[in-house]
Scaffold this active site. Structure first.
Site, PDB file in Angstrom:
ATOM      1  N   ASP A   1     -21.006 -29.388  -5.637  1.00 54.83           N
ATOM      2  CA  ASP A   1     -22.009 -30.456  -5.547  1.00 54.83           C
ATOM      3  C   ASP A   1     -22.894 -30.497  -6.983  1.00 54.83           C
ATOM      4  O   ASP A   1     -23.039 -29.253  -7.319  1.00 54.83           O
ATOM      5  CB  ASP A   1     -22.869 -30.483  -4.634  1.00 54.83           C
ATOM      6  CG  ASP A   1     -23.718 -31.882  -4.275  1.00 54.83           C
ATOM      7  OD1 ASP A   1     -23.245 -32.893  -4.979  1.00 54.83           O
ATOM      8  OD2 ASP A   1     -24.938 -32.121  -3.436  1.00 54.83           O
TER       9      ASP A   1
ATOM     10  N   ARG B   1     -25.427 -34.886 -11.306  1.00 53.10           N
ATOM     11  CA  ARG B   1     -26.585 -34.661 -11.978  1.00 53.10           C
ATOM     12  C   ARG B   1     -26.576 -33.766 -13.201  1.00 53.10           C
ATOM     13  O   ARG B   1     -27.246 -33.967 -14.059  1.00 53.10           O
ATOM     14  CB  ARG B   1     -27.675 -33.739 -10.899  1.00 53.10           C
ATOM     15  CG  ARG B   1     -28.289 -34.660  -9.757  1.00 53.10           C
ATOM     16  CD  ARG B   1     -28.834 -33.648  -8.636  1.00 53.10           C
ATOM     17  NE  ARG B   1     -27.548 -33.530  -7.953  1.00 53.10           N
ATOM     18  CZ  ARG B   1     -27.723 -32.800  -6.851  1.00 53.10           C
ATOM     19  NH1 ARG B   1     -28.705 -31.958  -6.549  1.00 53.10           N
ATOM     20  NH2 ARG B   1     -26.705 -32.652  -5.937  1.00 53.10           N
TER      21      ARG B   1
ATOM     22  N   HIS C   1     -17.709 -34.832 -13.444  1.00 54.95           N
ATOM     23  CA  HIS C   1     -16.554 -34.452 -12.537  1.00 54.95           C
ATOM     24  C   HIS C   1     -15.552 -33.888 -13.530  1.00 54.95           C
ATOM     25  O   HIS C   1     -14.987 -32.965 -13.087  1.00 54.95           O
ATOM     26  CB  HIS C   1     -15.965 -35.753 -11.978  1.00 54.95           C
ATOM     27  CG  HIS C   1     -16.995 -36.640 -11.054  1.00 54.95           C
ATOM     28  ND1 HIS C   1     -17.789 -35.666  -9.995  1.00 54.95           N
ATOM     29  CD2 HIS C   1     -17.474 -37.717 -10.845  1.00 54.95           C
ATOM     30  CE1 HIS C   1     -18.369 -36.692  -9.243  1.00 54.95           C
ATOM     31  NE2 HIS C   1     -18.398 -37.946  -9.908  1.00 54.95           N
TER      32      HIS C   1
ATOM     33  N   ASN D   1     -17.602 -40.460   0.759  1.00 59.62           N
ATOM     34  CA  ASN D   1     -17.732 -40.754  -0.938  1.00 59.62           C
ATOM     35  C   ASN D   1     -16.744 -42.014  -1.181  1.00 59.62           C
ATOM     36  O   ASN D   1     -17.047 -42.371  -2.170  1.00 59.62           O
ATOM     37  CB  ASN D   1     -16.835 -39.358  -1.725  1.00 59.62           C
ATOM     38  CG  ASN D   1     -17.794 -38.249  -1.749  1.00 59.62           C
ATOM     39  OD1 ASN D   1     -17.266 -36.933  -1.731  1.00 59.62           O
ATOM     40  ND2 ASN D   1     -19.125 -38.456  -1.671  1.00 59.62           N
TER      41      ASN D   1
ATOM     42  N   ARG E   1     -27.735 -28.622   2.940  1.00 64.45           N
ATOM     43  CA  ARG E   1     -27.078 -29.396   3.910  1.00 64.45           C
ATOM     44  C   ARG E   1     -25.464 -29.012   3.924  1.00 64.45           C
ATOM     45  O   ARG E   1     -25.051 -28.765   3.050  1.00 64.45           O
ATOM     46  CB  ARG E   1     -27.294 -30.855   4.007  1.00 64.45           C
ATOM     47  CG  ARG E   1     -27.131 -31.578   2.708  1.00 64.45           C
ATOM     48  CD  ARG E   1     -27.639 -33.193   3.011  1.00 64.45           C
ATOM     49  NE  ARG E   1     -27.465 -33.804   1.560  1.00 64.45           N
ATOM     50  CZ  ARG E   1     -28.457 -34.081   0.944  1.00 64.45           C
ATOM     51  NH1 ARG E   1     -29.544 -33.778   1.119  1.00 64.45           N
ATOM     52  NH2 ARG E   1     -28.126 -34.603  -0.319  1.00 64.45           N
TER      53      ARG E   1
HETATM   54  C1  IPE Z   1     -20.584 -33.375  -0.378  1.00 68.69           C
HETATM   55  O1  IPE Z   1     -21.336 -33.950  -1.707  1.00 68.69           O
HETATM   56  C2  IPE Z   1     -19.260 -33.978  -0.581  1.00 68.69           C
HETATM   57  C3  IPE Z   1     -18.402 -33.078  -1.634  1.00 68.69           C
HETATM   58  C4  IPE Z   1     -18.891 -31.906  -2.321  1.00 68.69           C
HETATM   59  C5  IPE Z   1     -17.206 -33.497  -1.939  1.00 68.69           C
HETATM   60  P1  IPE Z   1     -22.453 -35.083  -1.527  1.00 68.69           P
HETATM   61  O2  IPE Z   1     -23.107 -35.287  -2.772  1.00 68.69           O
HETATM   62  O3  IPE Z   1     -21.347 -36.325  -1.188  1.00 68.69           O
HETATM   63  O4  IPE Z   1     -22.983 -35.051  -0.161  1.00 68.69           O
HETATM   64  P2  IPE Z   1     -24.603 -35.494   0.023  1.00 68.69           P
HETATM   65  O5  IPE Z   1     -24.637 -37.065  -0.138  1.00 68.69           O
HETATM   66  O6  IPE Z   1     -25.406 -34.906  -0.978  1.00 68.69           O
HETATM   67  O7  IPE Z   1     -24.999 -35.218   1.400  1.00 68.69           O
HETATM   68  C1  IPE Z   2     -19.973 -33.367  -6.114  1.00 70.58           C
HETATM   69  O1  IPE Z   2     -20.997 -33.997  -7.252  1.00 70.58           O
HETATM   70  C2  IPE Z   2     -18.294 -34.306  -6.464  1.00 70.58           C
HETATM   71  C3  IPE Z   2     -18.492 -35.134  -5.247  1.00 70.58           C
HETATM   72  C4  IPE Z   2     -19.143 -35.425  -4.258  1.00 70.58           C
HETATM   73  C5  IPE Z   2     -16.903 -35.882  -5.306  1.00 70.58           C
HETATM   74  P1  IPE Z   2     -21.774 -35.379  -6.980  1.00 70.58           P
HETATM   75  O2  IPE Z   2     -20.937 -36.336  -7.477  1.00 70.58           O
HETATM   76  O3  IPE Z   2     -22.167 -35.339  -5.519  1.00 70.58           O
HETATM   77  O4  IPE Z   2     -22.998 -34.919  -7.872  1.00 70.58           O
HETATM   78  P2  IPE Z   2     -24.422 -35.255  -7.727  1.00 70.58           P
HETATM   79  O5  IPE Z   2     -24.737 -34.532  -6.167  1.00 70.58           O
HETATM   80  O6  IPE Z   2     -24.634 -36.694  -7.593  1.00 70.58           O
HETATM   81  O7  IPE Z   2     -25.190 -34.764  -8.717  1.00 70.58           O
HETATM   82 MG    MG Z   3     -23.751 -34.874  -4.635  1.00 66.46          MG
END
Ligand code: IPE
Ligand code: IPE
Ligand code: MG
Length: 245
Positions: free
Chosen positions: A23, A27, A40, A71, A197
């Site tokens: 995750d 950000r 990504h 997602n 979480r």
């Molecule tokens: C969890 O991250 C899913 C993946 C890392 C693929 P998210 O960014 O989707 O989760 P939340 O929204 O912070 O719970």
């Molecule tokens: C994790 O990074 C990758 C996926 C959930 C696909 P995020 O895209 O959730 O990155 P943040 O949490 O918004 O920083």
């Molecule tokens: Mg995220």
């Protein structure tokens, strides 16, 4: 002889299965005033580093949460960029998997992925099918609640068909009905980006996993921190509800 960066690791006490909630890509990009997609892209480099490190340390199972069922509700442009990136990743990393005897496995609602991605995925799984040094599980379009619903449906079907007596249902047989059939439960679960979480990941399987949360954003996550986390894991006492030995 030069000291290796994992001299402090006990190679006989490594986890069999590491799972990672990757995750913080968005950000990471936003902090640099870049499009989230750049995050990504950078994150896929961290994936390569962690896969290589697991293989080198002989950790046999690595499960990466790459895309959740939730997602799908992100903006269309981000979902489509993630799918393109996934397709590209599978193609560029095929050589790494073949050269290093790594088997690829996908788990989740794979039928929801675009045709091109599904095709590449099945090709890569087929080509790496007989590899046996390590299994890389990609949780794609994965949600643990959906997995549990599927498990209940399969059990109900077996009961209805007379193959299973409801009285004989036990926690030992549940794993056979999950996407992770034949894969041991994760010993260690890592989540990056400071969120504390689980976000619908492996709810049944992590009952006794050791959990490590780090503030590092996934694109900044690398080998050094991973080895540090493995050292931390080795210092923990896993009691499984019992009293210390
Ligand atoms: C969890 O991250 C899913 C993946 C890392 C693929 P998210 O960014 O989707 O989760 P939340 O929204 O912070 O719970
Ligand atoms: C994790 O990074 C990758 C996926 C959930 C696909 P995020 O895209 O959730 O990155 P943040 O949490 O918004 O920083
Ligand atoms: Mg995220």
């Amino acid at each position: 002889m030069s000291a290796s960066d994992h001299d402090n690791l006990d190679i006989n006490k490594l986890p069999l299965h590491v799972a990672v909630i990757m995750d913080g890509n968005g950000r990471w990009a936003q902090k640099r005033l870049l499009n989230r997609v750049k995050g990504h892209e950078k994150g896929s480099e961290s994936v390569r580093v962690i896969v290589k490190t697991c293989r080198e340390l002989n950790i046999p199972y690595l499960t990466l949460y790459a895309f959740s069922t939730e997602n799908w509700d992100r903006p269309k442009a981000e979902v489509s960029a993630l799918m393109t990136l996934l397709n590209r990743f599978l193609k560029t990393e095929e050589k790494l998997m073949l050269d290093n005897n790594i088997r690829l496995n996908a788990m989740g609602q794979i039928e929801r992925l675009p045709d091109t991605v599904r095709k590449t995925l099945f090709e890569t799984m087929e080509k790496t099918r007989n590899n046996n040094a390590m299994q890389l599980n990609l949780a794609l379009s994965y949600g643990s609640r959906a997995e549990i619903v599927d498990m209940v449906k399969k059990i109900a079907t077996d009961v209805k068909a007379g193959r299973l007596d409801p009285g004989s249902i036990s926690s030992d047989m549940i794993p056979d009905y999950l996407y992770t059939k034949d894969i041991p439960d994760p010993d260690l679960l890592i989540r990056t980006s400071g969120e504390m979480r689980i976000s619908n990941f492996l709810l049944w399987q992590i009952a006794y996993s050791e959990i490590y949360f780090t503030d590092t954003l996934w694109p900044d996550f690398g080998r050094e921190e991973f080895i540090h986390i493995l050292e931390d894991f080795q210092g923990r006492e896993r009691r499984y509800g019992k009293v210390p030995a």
